[in-house]
Design a protein around this motif. Structure first.
Motif, PDB file in Angstrom:
ATOM      1  N   LEU A   1      39.668  51.084  20.133  1.00  0.00           N
ATOM      2  CA  LEU A   1      40.450  50.228  18.898  1.00  0.00           C
ATOM      3  C   LEU A   1      41.672  48.654  20.002  1.00  0.00           C
ATOM      4  O   LEU A   1      41.069  47.849  19.751  1.00  0.00           O
ATOM      5  CB  LEU A   1      41.934  50.897  18.586  1.00  0.00           C
ATOM      6  CG  LEU A   1      41.856  51.327  17.582  1.00  0.00           C
ATOM      7  CD1 LEU A   1      42.774  51.784  16.498  1.00  0.00           C
ATOM      8  CD2 LEU A   1      41.097  50.375  15.478  1.00  0.00           C
ATOM      9  N   GLN A   2      41.467  48.375  20.857  1.00  0.00           N
ATOM     10  CA  GLN A   2      41.355  47.901  22.289  1.00  0.00           C
ATOM     11  C   GLN A   2      40.511  47.759  22.866  1.00  0.00           C
ATOM     12  O   GLN A   2      40.660  46.922  22.684  1.00  0.00           O
ATOM     13  CB  GLN A   2      42.474  48.510  23.605  1.00  0.00           C
ATOM     14  CG  GLN A   2      43.946  49.064  23.565  1.00  0.00           C
ATOM     15  CD  GLN A   2      44.638  49.065  24.429  1.00  0.00           C
ATOM     16  OE1 GLN A   2      43.970  50.169  25.471  1.00  0.00           O
ATOM     17  NE2 GLN A   2      45.143  48.866  25.040  1.00  0.00           N
ATOM     18  N   TRP A   3      39.096  47.674  22.297  1.00  0.00           N
ATOM     19  CA  TRP A   3      38.164  46.965  22.937  1.00  0.00           C
ATOM     20  C   TRP A   3      37.007  46.262  21.864  1.00  0.00           C
ATOM     21  O   TRP A   3      37.334  45.012  21.570  1.00  0.00           O
ATOM     22  CB  TRP A   3      37.267  48.232  23.555  1.00  0.00           C
ATOM     23  CG  TRP A   3      36.965  48.882  24.687  1.00  0.00           C
ATOM     24  CD1 TRP A   3      37.543  49.871  25.295  1.00  0.00           C
ATOM     25  CD2 TRP A   3      36.687  47.493  25.785  1.00  0.00           C
ATOM     26  NE1 TRP A   3      37.849  49.508  26.691  1.00  0.00           N
ATOM     27  CE2 TRP A   3      36.781  49.000  27.079  1.00  0.00           C
ATOM     28  CE3 TRP A   3      36.066  46.533  26.169  1.00  0.00           C
ATOM     29  CZ2 TRP A   3      36.675  48.144  27.931  1.00  0.00           C
ATOM     30  CZ3 TRP A   3      35.338  46.475  27.179  1.00  0.00           C
ATOM     31  CH2 TRP A   3      35.993  47.069  28.740  1.00  0.00           C
ATOM     32  N   PHE A   4      37.878  47.080  20.346  1.00  0.00           N
ATOM     33  CA  PHE A   4      37.364  46.799  19.154  1.00  0.00           C
ATOM     34  C   PHE A   4      37.875  45.097  18.804  1.00  0.00           C
ATOM     35  O   PHE A   4      37.724  44.183  18.138  1.00  0.00           O
ATOM     36  CB  PHE A   4      37.888  47.393  18.214  1.00  0.00           C
ATOM     37  CG  PHE A   4      37.940  46.596  16.551  1.00  0.00           C
ATOM     38  CD1 PHE A   4      36.432  47.093  15.955  1.00  0.00           C
ATOM     39  CD2 PHE A   4      39.128  46.905  16.091  1.00  0.00           C
ATOM     40  CE1 PHE A   4      36.282  46.016  14.974  1.00  0.00           C
ATOM     41  CE2 PHE A   4      38.947  46.199  14.327  1.00  0.00           C
ATOM     42  CZ  PHE A   4      37.759  46.374  13.889  1.00  0.00           C
TER      43      PHE A   4
ATOM     44  N   ALA B   1      39.373  41.691  27.633  1.00  0.00           N
ATOM     45  CA  ALA B   1      38.157  42.704  27.788  1.00  0.00           C
ATOM     46  C   ALA B   1      38.411  43.367  29.204  1.00  0.00           C
ATOM     47  O   ALA B   1      38.309  44.395  29.015  1.00  0.00           O
ATOM     48  CB  ALA B   1      36.670  42.321  27.285  1.00  0.00           C
ATOM     49  N   LEU B   2      38.649  42.812  30.271  1.00  0.00           N
ATOM     50  CA  LEU B   2      38.141  42.891  31.406  1.00  0.00           C
ATOM     51  C   LEU B   2      39.522  43.602  32.163  1.00  0.00           C
ATOM     52  O   LEU B   2      39.414  44.269  32.692  1.00  0.00           O
ATOM     53  CB  LEU B   2      38.482  40.967  31.828  1.00  0.00           C
ATOM     54  CG  LEU B   2      36.448  40.614  31.822  1.00  0.00           C
ATOM     55  CD1 LEU B   2      36.529  39.359  32.811  1.00  0.00           C
ATOM     56  CD2 LEU B   2      36.203  41.416  32.818  1.00  0.00           C
ATOM     57  N   ASN B   3      40.984  43.029  31.152  1.00  0.00           N
ATOM     58  CA  ASN B   3      42.242  43.508  31.622  1.00  0.00           C
ATOM     59  C   ASN B   3      42.092  45.069  31.173  1.00  0.00           C
ATOM     60  O   ASN B   3      43.008  46.283  31.713  1.00  0.00           O
ATOM     61  CB  ASN B   3      42.887  42.895  31.292  1.00  0.00           C
ATOM     62  CG  ASN B   3      43.380  41.842  31.521  1.00  0.00           C
ATOM     63  OD1 ASN B   3      42.876  41.012  32.389  1.00  0.00           O
ATOM     64  ND2 ASN B   3      44.494  40.233  30.928  1.00  0.00           N
ATOM     65  N   ASN B   4      41.052  45.597  29.994  1.00  0.00           N
ATOM     66  CA  ASN B   4      41.218  46.884  29.375  1.00  0.00           C
ATOM     67  C   ASN B   4      40.526  47.506  30.100  1.00  0.00           C
ATOM     68  O   ASN B   4      40.529  49.144  29.832  1.00  0.00           O
ATOM     69  CB  ASN B   4      41.080  46.295  27.987  1.00  0.00           C
ATOM     70  CG  ASN B   4      42.050  46.292  26.698  1.00  0.00           C
ATOM     71  OD1 ASN B   4      43.635  46.391  27.613  1.00  0.00           O
ATOM     72  ND2 ASN B   4      41.884  45.911  26.231  1.00  0.00           N
ATOM     73  N   ARG B   5      39.674  47.011  31.305  1.00  0.00           N
ATOM     74  CA  ARG B   5      38.757  47.840  32.059  1.00  0.00           C
ATOM     75  C   ARG B   5      38.830  49.330  32.395  1.00  0.00           C
ATOM     76  O   ARG B   5      40.517  48.823  33.005  1.00  0.00           O
ATOM     77  CB  ARG B   5      37.804  47.184  33.130  1.00  0.00           C
ATOM     78  CG  ARG B   5      36.610  46.394  31.816  1.00  0.00           C
ATOM     79  CD  ARG B   5      35.405  45.736  33.140  1.00  0.00           C
ATOM     80  NE  ARG B   5      36.734  44.782  33.661  1.00  0.00           N
ATOM     81  CZ  ARG B   5      35.612  44.459  35.388  1.00  0.00           C
ATOM     82  NH1 ARG B   5      34.314  44.158  34.839  1.00  0.00           N
ATOM     83  NH2 ARG B   5      36.436  43.691  36.160  1.00  0.00           N
TER      84      ARG B   5
END
Length: 206
Positions: A76-79, A202-206
């Motif tokens: 869901l975070q990526w979505f 998106a970069l922070n959630n990698r």
């Protein structure tokens, strides 16, 4: 802060979304322009109530996912990051129509409250937004207090912005609403900001 990660980005993103003219904003401006401040305040109450219902529904679902399906929560975070970028691209590409204000008899704030509430509830994309938006700023071990703090932030920021529309900015907003160039610039800037938020998160959630 408040167990919200990327707190500054969270607040900034909420503010950007408030600045994007949507059905709720137009309902508030319409009510104020047609029937005065009391009608505008009624529309504010209706809009906030509708958004609150969708927020509670979204948060209830997210809480269940967080507790039982961590992998789905990560998805869901990526979505959410992709969804922010998609909304931004839509704002960059869509045409901006000219508003066409009309005339109607003055009515009570309660009438506009009901109208704005109905407008808010007939926009289920609001719940999709919250489902996509909230996980971006939550850690996997976040508690229900984090969800409550996020909901409170959104509600208060929405309230302040909408009150400003009614009490201070309505006259200017009504003028700008019929100027396609001004509306286009505001829409495009919001689109750029949302694409930027999507990439950053998106970069922070990698």
């Amino acid at each position: 802060m408040f167990e919200i990660q990327n707190y500054g980005s969270f607040v900034a993103a909420v503010i950007v979304f408030q600045l994007i003219p949507g059905p709720g904003t137009l309902a508030i401006l319409n009510a104020t322009a047609r029937s005065g401040v009391a009608a505008g305040l009624g529309a504010v109450v209706g809009t906030l109530l509708g958004d609150l219902i969708y927020m509670v529904a979204a948060i209830a679902g997210l809480a269940a996912v967080m507790n039982s399906h961590p992998a789905i929560f990560a998805g869901l975070q990526w979505f959410g990051a992709a969804y922010l970028g998609w909304i931004g691209l839509q704002l960059l590409c869509q045409p901006v129509a000219r508003a066409t204000p009309g005339k109607e008899a003055r009515r009570s704030g309660w009438v506009y409250c009901r109208q704005a509430f109905a407008v808010s509830l007939t926009n289920p994309k609001v719940m999709l937004f919250f489902v996509a938006f909230f996980p971006l700023f939550m850690r996997p071990d976040a508690t229900s207090l984090t969800l409550g703090a996020m909901m409170l932030h959104v509600t208060l920021l929405s309230l302040f912005y909408q009150l400003a529309l009614v009490l201070v900015g309505n006259a200017l907003a009504r003028k700008l609403s019929v100027l396609p160039s001004a509306r286009k610039l505001a829409t495009r800037l919001a689109g750029i900001a949302l694409v930027g938020f999507g990439v950053k998160l998106a970069l922070n959630n990698r």
